[in-house]
Design a protein around this motif. Sequence first.
Motif, PDB file in Angstrom:
ATOM      1  N   LEU A  60       0.891  -1.173   0.000  1.00  0.00           N
ATOM      2  CA  LEU A  60       0.000   0.000   0.000  1.00  0.00           C
ATOM      3  C   LEU A  60       0.924   1.217   0.000  1.00  0.00           C
ATOM      4  N   TRP A  61       1.619   1.395  -1.093  1.00  0.00           N
ATOM      5  CA  TRP A  61       2.551   2.505  -1.316  1.00  0.00           C
ATOM      6  C   TRP A  61       3.757   2.429  -0.375  1.00  0.00           C
ATOM      7  N   GLY A 121       1.130   6.802   9.728  1.00  0.00           N
ATOM      8  CA  GLY A 121       1.025   8.131   9.130  1.00  0.00           C
ATOM      9  C   GLY A 121      -0.051   8.962   9.802  1.00  0.00           C
ATOM     10  N   ASN A 125       0.398  12.596  11.610  1.00  0.00           N
ATOM     11  CA  ASN A 125      -0.350  13.812  11.285  1.00  0.00           C
ATOM     12  C   ASN A 125      -1.074  14.382  12.503  1.00  0.00           C
ATOM     13  N   TYR A 154      -5.688  13.104   1.399  1.00  0.00           N
ATOM     14  CA  TYR A 154      -5.754  11.984   2.343  1.00  0.00           C
ATOM     15  C   TYR A 154      -4.611  12.123   3.336  1.00  0.00           C
ATOM     16  N   HIS A 155      -4.973  12.282   4.610  1.00  0.00           N
ATOM     17  CA  HIS A 155      -3.934  12.416   5.637  1.00  0.00           C
ATOM     18  C   HIS A 155      -4.065  11.344   6.711  1.00  0.00           C
ATOM     19  N   GLY A 156      -4.908  10.323   6.456  1.00  0.00           N
ATOM     20  CA  GLY A 156      -5.051   9.241   7.415  1.00  0.00           C
ATOM     21  C   GLY A 156      -6.463   9.151   7.927  1.00  0.00           C
ATOM     22  N   GLU A 228      -0.173  16.975   0.521  1.00  0.00           N
ATOM     23  CA  GLU A 228       0.683  15.914  -0.015  1.00  0.00           C
ATOM     24  C   GLU A 228       1.360  16.518  -1.260  1.00  0.00           C
ATOM     25  N   ALA A 233      -3.699   8.803  -2.450  1.00  0.00           N
ATOM     26  CA  ALA A 233      -4.969   8.078  -2.445  1.00  0.00           C
ATOM     27  C   ALA A 233      -6.041   8.835  -3.222  1.00  0.00           C
ATOM     28  N   ASP A 261       2.840  16.407   3.710  1.00  0.00           N
ATOM     29  CA  ASP A 261       2.561  15.018   4.075  1.00  0.00           C
ATOM     30  C   ASP A 261       3.220  14.127   3.026  1.00  0.00           C
ATOM     31  N   VAL A 263       3.894  10.886   3.420  1.00  0.00           N
ATOM     32  CA  VAL A 263       3.725   9.477   3.806  1.00  0.00           C
ATOM     33  C   VAL A 263       3.879   8.574   2.578  1.00  0.00           C
ATOM     34  N   ILE A 264       3.437   9.041   1.435  1.00  0.00           N
ATOM     35  CA  ILE A 264       3.605   8.258   0.201  1.00  0.00           C
ATOM     36  C   ILE A 264       4.862   8.673  -0.565  1.00  0.00           C
ATOM     37  N   LYS A 290       5.163   4.644   6.137  1.00  0.00           N
ATOM     38  CA  LYS A 290       5.230   3.665   5.036  1.00  0.00           C
ATOM     39  C   LYS A 290       6.654   3.218   4.663  1.00  0.00           C
TER      40      LYS A 290
HETATM   41  N1  PXG Z   1      -0.905  10.532   4.750  1.00  0.00           N
HETATM   42  C1  PXG Z   1      -0.901  10.066   3.484  1.00  0.00           C
HETATM   43  C2  PXG Z   1      -0.502  10.977   2.375  1.00  0.00           C
HETATM   44  C3  PXG Z   1      -1.265   8.748   3.246  1.00  0.00           C
HETATM   45  O1  PXG Z   1      -1.291   8.295   1.986  1.00  0.00           O
HETATM   46  C4  PXG Z   1      -1.609   8.462   5.610  1.00  0.00           C
HETATM   47  C5  PXG Z   1      -1.239   9.779   5.793  1.00  0.00           C
HETATM   48  C6  PXG Z   1      -1.989   7.669   6.811  1.00  0.00           C
HETATM   49  O2  PXG Z   1      -1.056   6.684   7.089  1.00  0.00           O
HETATM   50  P1  PXG Z   1      -1.488   5.408   7.958  1.00  0.00           P
HETATM   51  O3  PXG Z   1      -0.178   4.724   8.226  1.00  0.00           O
HETATM   52  O4  PXG Z   1      -2.116   5.910   9.201  1.00  0.00           O
HETATM   53  O5  PXG Z   1      -2.438   4.602   7.140  1.00  0.00           O
HETATM   54  C7  PXG Z   1      -1.620   7.924   4.332  1.00  0.00           C
HETATM   55  C8  PXG Z   1      -2.038   6.503   4.141  1.00  0.00           C
HETATM   56  C9  PXG Z   1      -5.188   3.986  -0.452  1.00  0.00           C
HETATM   57  C10 PXG Z   1      -4.650   4.084   0.924  1.00  0.00           C
HETATM   58  O6  PXG Z   1      -6.296   3.466  -0.562  1.00  0.00           O
HETATM   59  C11 PXG Z   1      -3.714   5.032   1.214  1.00  0.00           C
HETATM   60  C12 PXG Z   1      -3.249   5.147   2.530  1.00  0.00           C
HETATM   61  C13 PXG Z   1      -3.713   4.278   3.504  1.00  0.00           C
HETATM   62  C14 PXG Z   1      -4.655   3.323   3.183  1.00  0.00           C
HETATM   63  C15 PXG Z   1      -5.147   3.223   1.893  1.00  0.00           C
HETATM   64  O7  PXG Z   1      -4.556   4.414  -1.403  1.00  0.00           O
HETATM   65  N2  PXG Z   1      -2.362   6.131   2.823  1.00  0.00           N
END
Ligand code: PXG
Length: 459
Positions: A60-61, A121, A125, A154-156, A228, A233, A261, A263-264, A290
Amino acid sequence: MTYQNYSLKQLQQIDAAHHLHPFSDHKELREAGSRIITRANGPFIYDSEGAELLDGMAGLWCVNIGYGRDELAEAAYAQMKELPYYNSFFKCSTPTPVLLSKKLAEIAPKNVNQVFYGSSGSEANDTALRLVRHYWVIEGKPEKNRIISRKMAYHGSTIAATSLGGMDAMHKQLNGAVPNIVHVMMPYAYELALPGESDHDFGLRAAKSVEDAILEAGADKVAAFIGEPVMGAGGVKIPPASYWPEVQRICRKYDVLLMLDEVITGYGRTGEWFAAQTFGIEPDTITTAKALTSGYQPLSALLVGDRIASTLVDKGGEFNHGYTYSGHPVACAVALKNLEIIEQEGLVERVRNDTGPYFAKALQERIAGHDLVGEVRSIGLMGAIEIVKDKATKERFLPSGSAAVTVRDHAIANGMMLRATGDTMILSPPLIWTRDTIDMACERIGKALDLAQVDLRKR
Ligand code: PXG
């Protein structure tokens, strides 16, 4: 008893009886049964039936160095035997978070030298939000606490992270977001640029929406802007080159902190250690998780810029925040080994100079021309394919989002794991992909598009 003693059907039944999956329609999932992934190696994952899938999403990235890295398992094993856990509260520390912090300061933008750890992530945040608000309080400006974010961000998924994010479906289920967070337009030229508007001008206009939001609230009420660098996402939305420098200029003009952010995008995805370096900006905070461990352990690191850190240190006073697993010694040992591998194998440079450009060219030459494809775009090893009914008008298939799911299902059936979000297909593969792996992916995606075309055109 190990899982090998269970049949697929049994595992699915137990899964359905006891396991609530993230972001799922639980009724639908129970009817379909889940796909059980049992092992993985290099760029491939394998399901319980032995099917081999090329993993276009790096888990997942996150699995940037690919699967099956014994060195990471060994680093975890050695650390668990020596010291599986100790906290970093009460003036204690353990060696691995200390050394990891030094390494992160070395690879981060030069104004960023301090690290606050969490396990995800979302947690990072939460930390970031609390930290920037705390910063303005100790700077004597408690009313400077509004955060500007973006639609579709998307920040979580914690309450704070969901509030920061801009996903309507998630906000609808919040029943009360963290107050004083507003969302402005995203820099998504494919759908939001005006007819005849250049990418450059669109980037400036999208940045202007940040300035408008600051002026609307009054600069003395705005703490920070968060974004981001490339929306993940939300559909791998890559801003024009004009966007981030302009956002940074605006933030500086009004004394608003800049929070990225990553995270990706962190740890090589865009061809630099951080996308801040790709876009040439110096943020005040960088959220990462990640690929910090390539997903082998849960770990997040909020990288904190000198401006905030020096205020915390100079003014003193306790920042009442932290997690049991802040600076977890095993996760940090794995992260150190992961970063060492990325460095030794030159993966960041490889993405920048070789696989990134090759990936962009392959998508353009082999995918963009397909009848179902409105646009392809990529940066480093992160890409998107827009699925449309009509290339010229950008009309989508109805119901919205269904076409990308059709493409995804054919891709999976043809040995290619990728992700559908809305009407966009997403790719974010491990950084170990070679030119050959990219060729293999394009061939499988092309086939999936052909098969989906047959299904979609007869609807
Ligand atoms: N910020 C960003 C930019 C993310 O992509 C998070 C924070 C949150 O991280 P955690 O570790 O708490 O999940 C993410 C998470 C998808 C998908 O469907 C993307 C994420 C998580 C679950 C699904 O693309 N990114």
